[in-house]
Each structure stands twice: as C-alpha cells, then as structure tokens.
Design a protein around this motif. Structure first.
Motif, PDB file in Angstrom:
ATOM      1  N   ASP A   8       0.859  -1.162   0.181  1.00  0.00           N
ATOM      2  CA  ASP A   8      -0.080  -0.026  -0.094  1.00  0.00           C
ATOM      3  C   ASP A   8       0.953   1.275   0.057  1.00  0.00           C
ATOM      4  O   ASP A   8       1.740   1.390   0.836  1.00  0.00           O
ATOM      5  CB  ASP A   8      -0.937  -0.168   1.177  1.00  0.00           C
ATOM      6  CG  ASP A   8      -1.673   0.949   1.411  1.00  0.00           C
ATOM      7  OD1 ASP A   8      -1.600   2.206   0.736  1.00  0.00           O
ATOM      8  OD2 ASP A   8      -2.658   0.951   2.606  1.00  0.00           O
ATOM      9  N   GLY A   9       0.608   2.222  -1.078  1.00  0.00           N
ATOM     10  CA  GLY A   9       1.270   3.448  -1.059  1.00  0.00           C
ATOM     11  C   GLY A   9       2.647   3.238  -1.493  1.00  0.00           C
ATOM     12  O   GLY A   9       3.384   4.120  -1.238  1.00  0.00           O
ATOM     13  N   PHE A  10       3.054   2.434  -2.433  1.00  0.00           N
ATOM     14  CA  PHE A  10       4.218   2.219  -2.960  1.00  0.00           C
ATOM     15  C   PHE A  10       4.261   1.191  -4.386  1.00  0.00           C
ATOM     16  O   PHE A  10       3.362   0.464  -4.351  1.00  0.00           O
ATOM     17  CB  PHE A  10       5.283   1.293  -2.139  1.00  0.00           C
ATOM     18  CG  PHE A  10       6.703   1.320  -2.751  1.00  0.00           C
ATOM     19  CD1 PHE A  10       7.755   2.493  -2.385  1.00  0.00           C
ATOM     20  CD2 PHE A  10       6.873   0.386  -3.709  1.00  0.00           C
ATOM     21  CE1 PHE A  10       8.768   2.334  -3.270  1.00  0.00           C
ATOM     22  CE2 PHE A  10       8.314   0.464  -4.196  1.00  0.00           C
ATOM     23  CZ  PHE A  10       9.199   1.411  -3.937  1.00  0.00           C
ATOM     24  N   PRO A  11       4.781   2.103  -5.471  1.00  0.00           N
ATOM     25  CA  PRO A  11       5.800   3.011  -5.631  1.00  0.00           C
ATOM     26  C   PRO A  11       4.889   4.342  -5.913  1.00  0.00           C
ATOM     27  O   PRO A  11       3.614   4.527  -6.247  1.00  0.00           O
ATOM     28  CB  PRO A  11       6.540   2.735  -6.963  1.00  0.00           C
ATOM     29  CG  PRO A  11       5.291   1.783  -7.570  1.00  0.00           C
ATOM     30  CD  PRO A  11       4.586   1.037  -6.705  1.00  0.00           C
ATOM     31  N   ARG A  12       5.504   5.334  -5.203  1.00  0.00           N
ATOM     32  CA  ARG A  12       5.023   6.837  -5.240  1.00  0.00           C
ATOM     33  C   ARG A  12       5.243   7.631  -6.405  1.00  0.00           C
ATOM     34  O   ARG A  12       4.571   8.752  -6.581  1.00  0.00           O
ATOM     35  CB  ARG A  12       5.054   7.448  -4.102  1.00  0.00           C
ATOM     36  CG  ARG A  12       4.640   6.677  -2.765  1.00  0.00           C
ATOM     37  CD  ARG A  12       4.416   7.321  -1.652  1.00  0.00           C
ATOM     38  NE  ARG A  12       4.081   8.896  -1.890  1.00  0.00           N
ATOM     39  CZ  ARG A  12       3.900   9.957  -0.774  1.00  0.00           C
ATOM     40  NH1 ARG A  12       3.746   9.522   0.262  1.00  0.00           N
ATOM     41  NH2 ARG A  12       3.479  11.273  -1.205  1.00  0.00           N
ATOM     42  N   ASN A  13       6.386   7.207  -7.028  1.00  0.00           N
ATOM     43  CA  ASN A  13       6.583   7.948  -8.382  1.00  0.00           C
ATOM     44  C   ASN A  13       7.719   7.192  -9.286  1.00  0.00           C
ATOM     45  O   ASN A  13       7.933   5.960  -8.751  1.00  0.00           O
ATOM     46  CB  ASN A  13       7.602   9.187  -8.010  1.00  0.00           C
ATOM     47  CG  ASN A  13       8.901   9.070  -7.001  1.00  0.00           C
ATOM     48  OD1 ASN A  13       9.464   7.934  -7.057  1.00  0.00           O
ATOM     49  ND2 ASN A  13       9.281   9.802  -6.171  1.00  0.00           N
ATOM     50  N   GLN A  14       8.046   7.534 -10.417  1.00  0.00           N
ATOM     51  CA  GLN A  14       8.968   6.978 -11.296  1.00  0.00           C
ATOM     52  C   GLN A  14      10.344   6.468 -10.711  1.00  0.00           C
ATOM     53  O   GLN A  14      10.788   5.206 -11.000  1.00  0.00           O
ATOM     54  CB  GLN A  14       9.118   7.648 -12.764  1.00  0.00           C
ATOM     55  CG  GLN A  14       9.586   7.015 -13.697  1.00  0.00           C
ATOM     56  CD  GLN A  14       8.591   5.702 -14.409  1.00  0.00           C
ATOM     57  OE1 GLN A  14       7.630   5.738 -14.381  1.00  0.00           O
ATOM     58  NE2 GLN A  14       9.520   4.529 -14.793  1.00  0.00           N
TER      59      GLN A  14
END
Length: 169
Positions: free
Chosen positions: A124-130
């Motif tokens: 939950d909550g990962f990955p947040r960006n490239q």
C-alpha cells in the motif's frame, strides 16, 4: 529418491523434479517461493486501507503499508534509518527508495520465514513516483513477482478524507 515428504512438498508447491536423483535434496520452502506483490495505489481517503483489509480477510494476502513501515522505523531508537526518515518526512520529501524497499523486503522475508505459505503481499502506498518504480525494478528484479496494480481513483467529494483535511489535498 526424494522422501515422501519432499515429493509432497514439491507437489504442493506445483514444482516438478526428476525423482531419479541420488543426491539428497534439501528444501527450504520460503526460499523456493518468491513474494507475489500487488501494488495498491490511490489518493488519501480513496479506500486503499479498507479494500486491503477485505482482500486480506478473503484471500489471505499480507498487507504492508509503506508509510506505516517508515513511521515505525523512524520511531525505532535502534534504527539505522530513523533520523534520516524523520528528516525527509519533516521536510515533506519522499524517503530514498533504497530505504523504503529495504523495509518492504525485510517485512516480506520475515513473513515468509515465519510461514512459507504467506507469500502474497499487498503493498500500500508504493511506488509513489517513477524513481520508486525504477528502484523497485532494479533492486527486486528476480526477487519478487508483481502481479498487478490496484489503483483507486476517487475525487475529493467521494473520499473518506475529512472536510478539514480536504483543503490540504
């Protein structure tokens, strides 16, 4: 020949192995199974936690919240990462991907070492960006299988974020 127990373990794991071996085969079930990962993404209040709870109950996944792992780690006085995590969070920045992945990997390894059948994880909550995704691919290539991504897309009117907090998003 494999023992009856060894043959049964291979059968349960869905593995085939030639039974005409003269060498003893030592099996360590949690090392044979790779983690099966589902990334769970969406904005605050979109229902990630609620749906993860339901999936855990119905399908037996283990729920790992990247944010919760970071919060616990930063409060741990013996943590090698605690102070660094604290600084990043206070500055409103994303914690370096290597740290987040090491915490996730540690939790998955500990869970599977305790119970070899618990190899399915909701992250939950990962990955947040490239950068997070590239770090995961680099670090976890061959170590875990990502099955798919659950993305909860919810506008602020329909989210569970309180009206006081909605102004912050």
């Amino acid at each position: 020949m494999l023992s009856r127990c060894g043959r049964r373990l291979l059968q349960v794991l869905g593995l085939s192995f030639p039974l005409l071996t003269r060498r003893p085969l030592i099996l360590c079930p949690h090392r044979l199974m790779k983690p099966l990962v589902v990334f769970v993404l969406g904005g605050p209040g979109a229902g990630k936690g609620t749906q993860c709870t339901r999936i855990v109950e119905k399908y037996g996944y283990t729920h790992l919240s990247a944010g919760e792992l970071l919060r616990v780690e930063r409060k741990n006085p013996d943590s090698q990462y605690g102070e660094l995590i604290e600084k990043y969070i206070k500055d409103g920045r994303i914690v370096p991907v290597e740290i987040t992945i090491s915490l996730l990997k540690r939790e998955m390894d500990q869970t599977m070492a305790t119970n070899a059948q618990k190899n399915k994880f909701l992250i939950d909550g990962f990955p947040r960006n490239q950068d997070n995704l590239q770090g995961w691919n680099k670090t976890m290539d061959g170590e875990a299988d990502v099955a798919f991504v659950l993305f909860f897309d919810c506008n602020n009117e329909n989210s569970n974020v309180s009206s006081v907090n909605k102004a912050n998003y």
